[in-house]
Design an enzyme around this catalytic site. Structure first.
Site, PDB file in Angstrom:
ATOM      1  N   TYR A   1     -83.148  -5.020 -40.488  1.00 32.76           N
ATOM      2  CA  TYR A   1     -81.967  -4.367 -39.903  1.00 32.76           C
ATOM      3  C   TYR A   1     -82.330  -4.002 -38.466  1.00 32.76           C
ATOM      4  CZ  TYR A   1     -77.758  -1.420 -40.277  1.00 32.76           C
ATOM      5  OH  TYR A   1     -76.525  -0.865 -40.111  1.00 32.76           O
TER       6      TYR A   1
ATOM      7  N   ARG B   1     -69.254  -8.750 -30.797  1.00 33.10           N
ATOM      8  CA  ARG B   1     -69.937  -7.530 -30.325  1.00 33.10           C
ATOM      9  C   ARG B   1     -71.066  -7.215 -31.292  1.00 33.10           C
ATOM     10  NH1 ARG B   1     -71.652  -3.714 -32.592  1.00 33.10           N
ATOM     11  NH2 ARG B   1     -70.031  -2.257 -33.144  1.00 33.10           N
TER      12      ARG B   1
ATOM     13  N   LYS C   1     -76.742  -6.791 -43.447  1.00 29.69           N
ATOM     14  CA  LYS C   1     -75.956  -5.711 -44.048  1.00 29.69           C
ATOM     15  C   LYS C   1     -75.888  -5.902 -45.568  1.00 29.69           C
ATOM     16  CE  LYS C   1     -74.200  -3.490 -40.311  1.00 29.69           C
ATOM     17  NZ  LYS C   1     -74.051  -2.055 -40.055  1.00 29.69           N
TER      18      LYS C   1
ATOM     19  N   GLU D   1     -67.345  -6.372 -39.490  1.00 25.74           N
ATOM     20  CA  GLU D   1     -68.560  -5.923 -38.814  1.00 25.74           C
ATOM     21  C   GLU D   1     -68.707  -6.572 -37.450  1.00 25.74           C
ATOM     22  OE1 GLU D   1     -70.736  -3.694 -40.571  1.00 25.74           O
ATOM     23  OE2 GLU D   1     -71.426  -3.443 -38.498  1.00 25.74           O
ATOM     24  N   ASP D   2     -68.929  -5.771 -36.463  1.00 23.49           N
ATOM     25  CA  ASP D   2     -69.276  -6.232 -35.117  1.00 23.49           C
ATOM     26  C   ASP D   2     -68.251  -7.194 -34.507  1.00 23.49           C
ATOM     27  OD1 ASP D   2     -71.354  -4.547 -35.565  1.00 23.49           O
ATOM     28  OD2 ASP D   2     -72.941  -5.965 -35.133  1.00 23.49           O
TER      29      ASP D   2
ATOM     30  N   ASP E   1     -66.630  -1.235 -40.586  1.00 23.45           N
ATOM     31  CA  ASP E   1     -67.859  -0.445 -40.657  1.00 23.45           C
ATOM     32  C   ASP E   1     -68.156   0.277 -39.341  1.00 23.45           C
ATOM     33  OD1 ASP E   1     -70.272   0.386 -41.866  1.00 23.45           O
ATOM     34  OD2 ASP E   1     -71.357  -1.216 -40.831  1.00 23.45           O
ATOM     35  N   ASP E   2     -67.895  -0.391 -38.221  1.00 18.60           N
ATOM     36  CA  ASP E   2     -68.239   0.194 -36.921  1.00 18.60           C
ATOM     37  C   ASP E   2     -67.338   1.377 -36.589  1.00 18.60           C
ATOM     38  OD1 ASP E   2     -70.323  -1.755 -36.162  1.00 18.60           O
ATOM     39  OD2 ASP E   2     -68.643  -3.130 -36.417  1.00 18.60           O
TER      40      ASP E   2
ATOM     41  N   ASN F   1     -77.250   0.750 -30.698  1.00 18.28           N
ATOM     42  CA  ASN F   1     -78.283  -0.134 -31.246  1.00 18.28           C
ATOM     43  C   ASN F   1     -78.354  -1.420 -30.444  1.00 18.28           C
ATOM     44  OD1 ASN F   1     -78.721   1.606 -33.510  1.00 18.28           O
ATOM     45  ND2 ASN F   1     -76.841   0.822 -34.416  1.00 18.28           N
TER      46      ASN F   1
HETATM   47  N1  LIG Z   1     -75.395   4.032 -35.255  1.00 14.97           N
HETATM   48  C1  LIG Z   1     -74.474   3.312 -35.848  1.00 14.97           C
HETATM   49  O1  LIG Z   1     -74.326   3.329 -37.078  1.00 14.97           O
HETATM   50  C2  LIG Z   1     -73.592   2.453 -35.038  1.00 14.97           C
HETATM   51  C3  LIG Z   1     -73.849   2.208 -33.731  1.00 14.97           C
HETATM   52  N2  LIG Z   1     -73.025   1.427 -33.000  1.00 14.97           N
HETATM   53  C4  LIG Z   1     -73.413   1.125 -31.634  1.00 14.97           C
HETATM   54  O2  LIG Z   1     -72.509   1.703 -30.730  1.00 14.97           O
HETATM   55  C5  LIG Z   1     -72.434   0.898 -29.579  1.00 14.97           C
HETATM   56  C6  LIG Z   1     -70.980   0.683 -29.226  1.00 14.97           C
HETATM   57  O3  LIG Z   1     -70.331   0.028 -30.259  1.00 14.97           O
HETATM   58  P1  LIG Z   1     -68.731  -0.025 -30.298  1.00 14.97           P
HETATM   59  O4  LIG Z   1     -68.162   1.316 -30.178  1.00 14.97           O
HETATM   60  O5  LIG Z   1     -68.365  -0.847 -31.441  1.00 14.97           O
HETATM   61  O6  LIG Z   1     -68.458  -0.857 -28.958  1.00 14.97           O
HETATM   62  P2  LIG Z   1     -67.144  -0.904 -28.083  1.00 14.97           P
HETATM   63  O7  LIG Z   1     -67.287  -2.080 -27.215  1.00 14.97           O
HETATM   64  O8  LIG Z   1     -65.954  -0.779 -28.943  1.00 14.97           O
HETATM   65  O9  LIG Z   1     -67.230   0.428 -27.192  1.00 14.97           O
HETATM   66  C7  LIG Z   1     -68.149   0.628 -26.175  1.00 14.97           C
HETATM   67  C8  LIG Z   1     -67.642   1.737 -25.305  1.00 14.97           C
HETATM   68  O10 LIG Z   1     -68.648   2.081 -24.374  1.00 14.97           O
HETATM   69  C9  LIG Z   1     -68.085   2.119 -23.088  1.00 14.97           C
HETATM   70  N3  LIG Z   1     -69.120   1.831 -22.098  1.00 14.97           N
HETATM   71  C10 LIG Z   1     -69.799   0.695 -21.897  1.00 14.97           C
HETATM   72  N4  LIG Z   1     -70.679   0.849 -20.896  1.00 14.97           N
HETATM   73  C11 LIG Z   1     -70.537   2.103 -20.445  1.00 14.97           C
HETATM   74  C12 LIG Z   1     -71.150   2.852 -19.416  1.00 14.97           C
HETATM   75  N5  LIG Z   1     -72.108   2.340 -18.667  1.00 14.97           N
HETATM   76  N6  LIG Z   1     -70.738   4.124 -19.228  1.00 14.97           N
HETATM   77  C13 LIG Z   1     -69.756   4.649 -19.989  1.00 14.97           C
HETATM   78  N7  LIG Z   1     -69.161   4.001 -21.004  1.00 14.97           N
HETATM   79  C14 LIG Z   1     -69.542   2.732 -21.213  1.00 14.97           C
HETATM   80  C15 LIG Z   1     -66.974   1.094 -23.096  1.00 14.97           C
HETATM   81  O11 LIG Z   1     -66.102   1.368 -22.034  1.00 14.97           O
HETATM   82  P3  LIG Z   1     -64.760   0.534 -21.764  1.00 14.97           P
HETATM   83  O12 LIG Z   1     -63.857   0.882 -22.904  1.00 14.97           O
HETATM   84  O13 LIG Z   1     -64.282   1.070 -20.475  1.00 14.97           O
HETATM   85  O14 LIG Z   1     -65.151  -0.894 -21.746  1.00 14.97           O
HETATM   86  C16 LIG Z   1     -66.406   1.344 -24.485  1.00 14.97           C
HETATM   87  O15 LIG Z   1     -65.504   2.415 -24.450  1.00 14.97           O
HETATM   88  C17 LIG Z   1     -73.221  -0.369 -29.883  1.00 14.97           C
HETATM   89  O16 LIG Z   1     -74.466  -0.303 -29.278  1.00 14.97           O
HETATM   90  C18 LIG Z   1     -73.399  -0.344 -31.369  1.00 14.97           C
HETATM   91  O17 LIG Z   1     -74.616  -0.923 -31.756  1.00 14.97           O
HETATM   92  C19 LIG Z   1     -71.876   0.898 -33.503  1.00 14.97           C
HETATM   93  C20 LIG Z   1     -71.570   1.098 -34.805  1.00 14.97           C
HETATM   94  C21 LIG Z   1     -72.437   1.843 -35.682  1.00 14.97           C
HETATM   95  C1  LIG Z   2     -75.093  -0.187 -37.010  1.00 12.65           C
HETATM   96  C2  LIG Z   2     -73.988  -1.007 -36.573  1.00 12.65           C
HETATM   97  O1  LIG Z   2     -73.114  -1.336 -37.350  1.00 12.65           O
HETATM   98  C3  LIG Z   2     -73.925  -1.425 -35.203  1.00 12.65           C
HETATM   99  O2  LIG Z   2     -74.758  -1.033 -34.404  1.00 12.65           O
HETATM  100  O3  LIG Z   2     -73.006  -2.198 -34.885  1.00 12.65           O
HETATM  101 MG   LIG Z   3     -71.954  -2.909 -36.618  1.00 13.96          MG
END
Ligand SMILES: NC(=O)C1=CN([C@@H]2O[C@H](COP(=O)(O)OP(=O)(O)OC[C@H]3O[C@@H](n4cnc5c(N)ncnc54)[C@H](OP(=O)(O)O)[C@@H]3O)[C@@H](O)[C@H]2O)C=CC1
Ligand SMILES: CC(=O)C(=O)O
Ligand SMILES: [Mg+2]
Length: 591
Positions: A139, A192, A210, A282-283, A305-306, A447
């Site tokens: 993972y 993503r 997963k 997912e993603d 999931d995200d 991540n």
């Molecule tokens: N710990 C966990 O269980 C999980 C972790 N994650 C992690 O979260 C992260 C984001 O995932 P997700 O939400 O799906 O992705 P998205 O693409 O949906 O969202 C990313 C967000 O971050 C913003 N962003 C990007 N770069 C910057 C920056 N330099 N400064 C400020 N804001 C920024 C984007 O802005 P804009 O909208 O303007 O483009 C967007 O709003 C990934 O790394 C993923 O691995 C995700 C799911 C689960």
């Molecule tokens: C953990 C997870 O689902 C992610 O980083 O996208």
């Molecule tokens: Mg994910």
């Protein structure tokens, strides 16, 4: 509930009769409560599987050197194995020794994937017995590197690949999958992958990883899981130019062509596996993730999931943190860096929980939560240009162009990173938050590790040991001024295996938001004073199967309460029942 069905689910009985005829097996005995299969068909406990070399080559039944003398006689294995008989426990030790001998994490990943292909029960036994050590390999973070190099390290196909070229034939593809009793599907379109961007079909590593956790952590039978990668092209130029890339060599398709393929896939899932197959998205990139959830959430047993799994795990961590930071959720101010799937998903579940506890409208509860995206603070002035999912967070507030100015202006007590951008919780940001807050919560959820908003060490160092820290990818313990802090991993892998277990044991037909609240509460309850003394917001993964059973029981109870469960009558003790249904990877004896 029927005890024979239960036994089938967790892999019992211990004695399995293998026919000596060298035919490759149908999966009649592998299902649990599938309507198409009558109880009569389950008995007697016999399966038709390969013998001889084919038995050794079938990862579902292969036991390697653990076959007994009797089994070697009866199943035409004489001469095909060296004489030594090695128990499963000793095999686990050998595998661990080998895995540990690799310095390169990607080699460890390849070794474990090879094991999964060779001897499934041994793979799961190794993973279950050493989950804390091996989770980072199958993972995050290592799966991220594996996806980036998926084509280059490709050995054998895993999962099901559905491409634009398969339009009109998706059901046929599902029928090519050898297992007929699929209960959980994880699907990605690779746009993503973690915080690593568009990895196209290389994203297959994520559903595969997963689902390995669905089995290892949540006890779902491996044969009931199906990883799917949908190939609509990729906009990743480096991959398109890579001769070893495994996907279609074209730019991503969008619009009707994309939607039609997804529609066909979702319909085919139901046709092939029935109403109660759980489909986890997912993603996906956020421009698809939210609308697909909206579209299929009411017609299928599905969740994202995200958005939702991450929301539940983060809420559990915040609930667990309250005894350290003081007050109720409603007494805190939340600031997110990242306003996408994870950010707005977590923000919404926090608002729902505050609204539920305080009996106030959710719109009111949202006012304590602010988000920063790549253009700065999400505010009312930006409303028209905001994507739909950000609009509930567009508060009436002066602009802030970066995180530091937002922290200065809003003075949050909880800072959550969901930006996918490493190093964005800078020294200045962390110093600022600890200048006015005695116990700030810092969650760096992005991540893999390279994308984490800060490291655990940075968080404790720059807040002078004041913060309570959790991260999406694993960090070791941190010692600051003589005190050692354990870093809880705020990752949706605490939630989805138990959620899947809860859905399957109850026969749920829809996933409801309240199931995520129930899952979060069940997880938060696992935190005790010993954890809190070390700032540990999540329990150790060594206890994860028990935790998944608790989550499964809570989710199933909610499904029954909401009238979404179809397996009746409801078992009296759902926790005991959930535990008893979990797959065990121990070898069975073959008669
Ligand atoms: N710990 C966990 O269980 C999980 C972790 N994650 C992690 O979260 C992260 C984001 O995932 P997700 O939400 O799906 O992705 P998205 O693409 O949906 O969202 C990313 C967000 O971050 C913003 N962003 C990007 N770069 C910057 C920056 N330099 N400064 C400020 N804001 C920024 C984007 O802005 P804009 O909208 O303007 O483009 C967007 O709003 C990934 O790394 C993923 O691995 C995700 C799911 C689960
Ligand atoms: C953990 C997870 O689902 C992610 O980083 O996208
Ligand atoms: Mg994910």
């Amino acid at each position: 509930m029927d005890s024979q069905l239960k036994e089938l689910r967790n892999g019992a009985p211990d004695v399995l009769e293998l026919k000596n005829t060298p035919t490759v097996g149908g999966g009649v005995g592998d299902t649990f409560g599938n309507d198409a299969v009558t109880e009569e068909q389950f008995t007697p406990w016999s399966r038709v599987v390969a013998s001889g070399l084919e038995l050794l080559r079938d990862p579902r039944y292969n036991k390697g050197l653990a076959f007994t003398e009797e089994e070697r006689d009866h199943h035409y294995l004489r001469g095909l194995l060296p004489p030594a008989i090695i128990s499963q426990e000793l095999q686990v030790e050998r595998i661990l020794q080998n895995v540990r001998s690799y310095e390169n994490p990607l080699e460890k990943y390849i070794a474990l994937m090879d094991l999964q292909e060779r001897n499934e029960r041994l793979f799961y036994k190794v993973l279950i017995d050493h989950v804390e050590e091996l989770l980072p390999v199958v993972y995050t973070p290592v799966v991220g590197e594996a996806c980036q190099k998926y084509g280059n390290i490709f050995r054998r196909p895993h999962g099901l690949y559905i491409t634009l070229k398969d339009r009109g034939h998706v059901l046929d593809l599902l029928r090519n999958w050898p297992e007929k009793n699929v209960e959980v599907i994880v699907v990605t379109d690779g746009e993503r992958i973690l915080g690593l961007g568009d990895l196209g079909l290389n994203g297959m590593g994520i559903p595969v990883g997963k689902l390995a956790l669905y089995t290892a952590l949540g006890g779902i039978r491996p044969s009931c899981t199906l990883p799917v990668a949908i190939d609509v092209g990729t906009n990743n130029e480096a991959l398109l130019a890579n001769p070893f890339y495994i996907g279609l060599r074209q730019k991503r398709t969008t619009g009707k062509e994309y939607d039609d393929l997804l529609d066909e896939f979702m319909m085919a899932c139901k046709q092939a596996y029935g109403e109660r197959v759980l489909v986890q998205f997912e993603d996906f990139a956020n421009h698809n993730a939210f609308r697909l959830l909206l579209k299929y959430g009411t017609t299928h047993l599905t969740f994202n999931d995200d958005i939702q799994g991450t929301a539940a795990v983060a809420l559990a961590g915040l609930m667990a943190a309250l005894p350290i930071i003081g007050g109720k959720l409603a007494d805190h101010k939340f600031l997110f860096l990242g306003a996408g799937e994870a950010g707005t998903g977590i923000a919404e579940i926090i608002a729902l929980e505050i609204s539920r506890q305080g009996k106030i409208p959710v719109e009111e509860a949202r006012k304590a939560i602010h988000l920063v995206d790549s253009k700065g603070l999400v505010t009312k002035a930006r409303f028209e240009s905001l994507q739909e999912f950000k609009r509930p967070w567009a508060h009436d507030h002066p602009p802030a162009h970066d995180l530091l100015s937002a922290v200065k202006a809003l003075k949050p007590t909880v800072l959550i990173g969901t930006s996918g951008k490493g190093g964005t919780f800078t020294k200045e940001v962390l110093e600022e938050i600890s200048s006015y807050q005695n116990k700030p919560v810092i969650m760096a959820l992005s991540n893999p590790t390279s994308q984490s908003e800060c490291t655990a060490e940075e968080a404790y160092k720059y807040t002078k040991g004041k913060c309570v820290f959790a991260s999406g990818s694993p960090f070791g313990p941190v010692t600051y001024e003589g005190k050692t802090y354990v870093v809880g991993q705020s990752n949706n892998c605490y939630i989805f295996p138990g959620l899947g277990l809860g859905c399957t044991i109850s026969g749920a037909i829809r996933v409801h938001d309240d199931m995520f609240l129930a899952a979060a509460e069940a997880l938060a309850k696992q935190i005790n004073d010993d954890h809190l003394a070390k700032n540990q917001l999540y329990p150790s993964f060594d206890e994860i199967r028990k935790i998944s059973a608790h989550i499964g029981a809570a989710v199933a109870a909610k499904a029954y309460e909401l009238g979404l469960a179809t397996r009746l009558p409801q078992p009296k003790d759902l926790f005991a029942y959930a535990k008893s249904c979990m797959y065990s990877p121990s070898y069975r004896k073959y008669r």
